[in-house]
Design an enzyme around this catalytic site. Structure first.
Site, mmCIF file in Angstrom:
data_model
loop_
_atom_site.group_PDB
_atom_site.id
_atom_site.type_symbol
_atom_site.label_atom_id
_atom_site.label_comp_id
_atom_site.label_asym_id
_atom_site.label_seq_id
_atom_site.Cartn_x
_atom_site.Cartn_y
_atom_site.Cartn_z
ATOM 1 N N GLU A 268 0.737 -0.716 -5.250
ATOM 2 C CA GLU A 268 -0.314 0.300 -5.389
ATOM 3 C C GLU A 268 0.403 1.629 -5.585
ATOM 4 O OE1 GLU A 268 -3.577 2.978 -3.233
ATOM 5 O OE2 GLU A 268 -1.573 2.528 -2.519
ATOM 6 N N ASP B 190 0.827 -1.205 0.000
ATOM 7 C CA ASP B 190 0.000 0.000 0.000
ATOM 8 C C ASP B 190 0.863 1.257 0.000
ATOM 9 O OD1 ASP B 190 -2.672 1.370 0.482
ATOM 10 O OD2 ASP B 190 -1.487 2.112 2.174
#
Length: 674
Positions: free
Chosen positions: A383, A329
């Protein structure tokens, strides 16, 4: 050093070759430093979870913590009535490492504990950074570390599992909100109730959010406090292992949404100021330490101790829980000192302007190398929104080593199109560009919407299309509305074109495949701590009197079609027709011909498309009655190309078909003429 393949493959990178190659050398040099010039492996280096934290030996309990700024540390817990006793005092072993040894009979399974730490000018209770279980008292809401030492640990039945990446079809999920009831769901409930749905739907991977412990449930798991502790609000570590084991039994890979981009700033619950210092795991510069947009703390990736902590964390989840990889992330935030905020990223110069964090880039490269060293079949996904070149390229070619990068442009494109474009202006050329525009040497995960597009303050795709009509016209027993008919038609088409133009994998967030209504909003003060929107209403998809099942049934058929072609994601994708004035797009993969009519009103009879000569049958039709369409085509009819002497030398003829408005057809070439 020879020119890296990354630069050879993209001549536009040549002006920045010196920067790219310097980063590559830095990564190599750091790995040599950590592995004693190659005498050890990265896996040997990443074993901190076996040394730090609370460890049980044959003779005693041993607790170790890295706290160079501390002047005194005591272990306190339910086993000593939370007192600071001399026999529980930690000793300074040097290099900032503190240690205490306790007889086995004094500490037991489920005991609670913390560290009491003194430093120059202050003191406080702290949860050990390396602890593997943290629980919250339901009355006081205080978090404490907990001893997890059951008489029988969970034993995995399935070992040596290998993820199916042909292609990778990901069902993004959150265990806590996967229950129908207005409460927090458990690992056991997910294993028993949701995993069978994932298997039935045809997905071969789940991407699980909010695994690492976090004090605030509403953070969606992104403000991590204890990096080695699976969230106890969903159950025990053994119950999480059982979930993963069961998924493997079903042929489903389990990818963890790991957060190494920042940490919660809470001092009592997290790793902030464990020894009283502000820069233990974080930069000494307050501007670099604090993430203004996320209200959290950023790691100092230049410290070997931080690399040790984070790399050990990667190995821990792979080895101890058998996760099959990670979705990292917030990678954009890691890559740039600005965290990507306010940056344009319109030219290559924006990626190599001196505002990149070479230590963070080095960490990501080392993490990818370690993960694939520990498990060669592991999957890593970045991401990342800026489009940094080389992210999903092999390390030896000059890349960062991720297997995939998220195609974050695609959901943004669909939202922008729905919000700003009239239906007549849904141009095939734009749709084709956005769904296929990617670096040729990097694999991507395409998606229409993830959890990001469904959070409070935003809307899911289905809610953008149908809005309040979802409350009144989704029953099959009532008259429909134009917005519902339009929304159901476009929802299927949007997903079909996104999922079938992939070059790596496809992702959806749980429930969105059947058009789960409304948004996601976790319990918070502003909504009266309600779980109403932090759950999944599975009954909507199961109720055949409602129209949601049309979308769910179509999704199953679409995934089944993709999986029917071996290595679908690697098959050449050839655009064979696009015409903006007609809103028609057509392309082929393997023997499958995809034709879309995005026009809101015009249906075309005998619309001609140049396609490989032969016989075709319809294998999927978004307008079919079982999928909530109008059934305007007879899908039993086979289509034959018409010979054209002009195109025959190229093996092509005119395929003519009836294309209803807002319809996508998939035809399969049965017998190709030569």
């Amino acid at each position: 050093m020879d020119m890296l393949d990354m630069i050879k493959n993209d001549p536009w990178l040549e002006p920045y070759s010196e920067i790219i190659e310097a980063q590559h050398r830095h990564n190599i040099d750091k790995e040599k430093e950590l592995t004693q010039n190659g005498r050890d492996s990265l896996s040997d280096f990443a074993t901190g979870y076996l040394y730090f934290g609370l460890q049980k030996t044959d003779k005693e309990w041993v607790l170790r913590e890295w706290a160079p700024g501390a002047t005194e540390i005591f272990l306190a817990g339910t086993f000593n009535r939370w007192q600071r006793l001399e026999s529980y005092r930690l000793k300074n072993k040097g290099n900032g490492v503190w240690e205490v040894k306790i007889p086995l009979e004094r500490i037991h399974h489920l005991d609670l504990y913390k560290l009491f730490v003194r430093w120059d000018g202050g003191n406080g209770e702290r949860i050990p950074a390396w602890c593997k279980r943290v629980v919250q008292d339901p009355d006081t809401l205080i978090f404490s570390a907990q001893v997890w030492d059951p008489e029988h640990y969970y034993t995995f039945r399935n070992t040596g599992f290998k993820p199916d990446t042909s292609p990778l079809l990901i069902y993004e999920c959150h265990v806590g909100m996967a229950t129908e009831e207005e409460r927090i769901g458990t690992y056991n409930e997910f294993r028993q109730q949701v995993l069978p749905r994932v298997k039935e739907n045809g997905y071969n991977a789940i991407q699980v959010m909010a695994i690492q412990e976090h004090p605030y449930y509403g953070s969606f798991g992104y403000h991590v406090s204890s990096f080695f502790a699976p969230s106890s609000r969903n159950g025990t570590p053994d119950e999480l292992k059982a979930l993963i084991d069961e998924a493997h039994e079903m042929g489903i890979a389990v990818i963890m949404d790991i957060v190494h981009s920042h940490a919660v700033k809470n001092e009592a619950e997290g790793i902030a100021r464990i020894d009283g210092s502000y820069d233990l795991y974080f930069p000494s510069d307050p501007q670099r330490r604090y993430h203004q947009a996320w209200d959290s703390l950023c790691f100092d990736y230049g410290k070997n101790e931080v690399l040790h902590f984070l790399l050990s964390n990667c190995k821990y989840w792979l080895e101890e829980f058998h996760f099959d990889g990670f979705r990292f992330d917030g990678v954009t935030s890691m890559l740039y000192y600005s965290h990507g905020l306010g940056e344009n990223f319109s030219t290559y110069a924006d990626y190599y302007n001196g505002r990149q964090d070479p230590d963070a880039i080095c960490y990501l490269t080392l993490a990818n190398k370690l993960i694939h060293e520990v498990n060669p079949n592991a999957v890593t996904i970045a991401e990342e929104v800026s489009g940094m070149p080389g992210l999903a390229l092999k390390i030896e070619k000059g890349g960062y080593g991720f297997d995939y990068r998220m195609a974050m442009n695609i959901p943004d494109f669909w939202i922008k199109t729905i919000k700003e474009k009239q239906d007549e202006d849904w141009h095939p050329t734009a749709i084709w560009w956005e769904t296929t525009n990617r670096r040729a040497d990097e694999k991507t995960i395409s998606y229409v919407e993830s959890h990001d597009q469904a959070l409070v303050g935003d809307k899911t795709i289905i809610f953008r299309l149908i809005d309040s009509d979802m409350y009144w016209f989704m029953s099959k027993l009532m008259q429909s509305s134009y917005r519902v008919d339009r929304g159901i038609a476009l929802h299927k088409m949007i997903r079909l074109v996104t999922a079938t133009t992939i070059n790596g994998g496809y992702l959806t967030f749980m429930g969105n495949e059947f058009g789960h209504p409304e948004w996601i909003d976790f319990p918070r003060e502003g909504n009266g701590w309600s779980h109403k929107y932090a759950r999944r209403q599975w009954h909507l998809a199961d109720d055949t009197n409602l129209k949601y099942h049309y979308l769910g049934d179509f999704d199953k058929a679409m995934i089944r079609l993709i999986r029917s072609v071996p290595d679908f994601q690697t098959t050449p994708i050839n655009k064979i027709w696009d015409k903006d004035e007609d809103n028609i797009l057509a392309y082929m993969r393997d023997k499958l011909l995809f034709i879309y009519n995005f026009h809101p009103q015009k249906s075309y009879s005998d619309y001609g498309i140049l396609a490989p000569e032969g016989e075709y049958e319809i294998v999927l039709n978004t307008d079919a009655l079982p999928f909530g369409g109008f059934g305007l085509n007879d899908d039993r009819i086979h289509h034959f190309t018409q010979h054209d002497p002009l195109y025959a030398p190229h093996g092509k003829g005119w395929l003519k078909a009836y294309l209803p408005a807002r319809t996508g057809l998939v035809l399969k070439l049965l017998n190709q003429q030569k």
